[in-house]
Enzyme design. Sequence first.
Site, PDB file in Angstrom:
ATOM      1  CE  LYS A  85      -3.921   2.178   0.552  1.00  0.00           C
ATOM      2  NZ  LYS A  85      -3.432   3.175  -0.348  1.00  0.00           N
ATOM      3  CE  LYS A 109       4.293   7.079   7.050  1.00  0.00           C
ATOM      4  NZ  LYS A 109       3.401   7.885   6.048  1.00  0.00           N
ATOM      5  CE  LYS A 121       4.822   7.817  -0.894  1.00  0.00           C
ATOM      6  NZ  LYS A 121       3.903   8.094   0.077  1.00  0.00           N
ATOM      7  CB  THR A 205      -2.385  12.964   6.617  1.00  0.00           C
ATOM      8  OG1 THR A 205      -2.568  11.944   5.803  1.00  0.00           O
ATOM      9  CG2 THR A 205      -1.012  13.193   7.331  1.00  0.00           C
ATOM     10  CG  ASN A 236      -5.206  17.913   1.988  1.00  0.00           C
ATOM     11  OD1 ASN A 236      -5.610  17.818   3.144  1.00  0.00           O
ATOM     12  ND2 ASN A 236      -5.964  17.369   0.972  1.00  0.00           N
TER      13      ASN A 236
END
Length: 432
Positions: A85, A109, A121, A205, A236
């Site tokens: 992911k 993570k 990634k 996030t 963001n």
Amino acid sequence: MSTNVQATETEKTTGQHYKDNPQEEFQSILKEAVEILGYSDEVYEFLKEPMRFLEVNIPVKMDNGQTQVFKGYRAQHNDANGPTKGGIRFHPDVTADEVKALAGWMSLKCGITGIPYGGAKGGIICEPRSMSMNELERLSRGYVRAVSQLVGPTKDIPAPDMYTNSQIMAWMLDEYDHIREFDSPGFITGKPLVLGGSEGRETATSKGVLYTLQMVSELKNMPLEGMRVIVQGFGNVGGYLAYYLHELGVKVVGISDALGAIYDPEGLDIPDLLGRRDSFGIVTGLFENVITNEELIEQECDVLIPAAVGGVITTENADQLKCKFIVEAANGPTTQEAIQKLDERGILVVPDILANSGGVIVSYFEWCQNNQGYYWTKEQVEERLQEKIHASFLNVQNTAEQFGINMKTAAYVEGIRKIAEASGLRGWINLS
């Protein structure tokens, strides 16, 4: 024609990227964590590089009729715990080493938060701010065609990252559906709600960083109300975070964007600044007394939150910081050597792989909802996110106390433990 694309999981706010090689940073702390756990050298050798790394060339017909070839990457660090992911970033400074390091950090993570994923990634070397929407769509679809054999809802699930957003995810989803000839919403996360996206994903996030800061405030016995915070980055993540902090009575005394930074020890009017941002999150151009990003992070505050790019806190400026602790919202904003200096000064650094894990946590929630065909409310998403962040924070804190190490190293130890155990049980490596 410029576009309306903002950074999502991390923002570019300075003209620099990592000062040091991010892959070397990842490998350095990884080696230390492996040694602390008493694992064999083969564990480090196995985990220091991604299991798979793909480099692709993407031909895109530009609006002027000419074809431009873009370089793209996809790294899959480890899939012992489940499908990989990770986001896809569009940026002129994307490098192979950066993508590999970010995939490794994503594995950590997932290990820290107990999510059944490995890390991945992706990235494309491009300047999205100078591309039209049509060019971005063709680039997005071209990337999916180039990597389609390696990705999928049970293989590798992409998501937004720097300068990619829900619209780009929608184009990528549509291209994948055309290739596979069936509807597959679980292929990608960060999608628009109408295409199977999750409530709370856009702010995940920022919310995760907020929940982390709340845990730190309890640990340090420092109330949020009246706390002075600098948020380096106003896209963001930084923008939402600054708003949430302002609403809780926190004094946001500094913010920055790509043009510079503004600082006011009495606190900034965050709602006003957010309302005056342009489509790229730029607001400092409207002010005269602007300082640099480098100057901002050296200003006095209680908490410094780097929410931009990596490598902004180094040995060159670690001694100049005037904060009590740091919460890393960006990926790799503090070098390992700088953390050692900050440790000596008694400045706590809450690591990125813990603090900014909200994005992957809610991406996991989105994937679960896609698989179930049943969707949660925003309140349900945020409640479950807070539970995950709290549990992860306590696990990392306990590991730090158990081994007498800082939270950065403890987070690596906690993340690596799960990856290594799963790899060992599969028979891939020997742990001892």
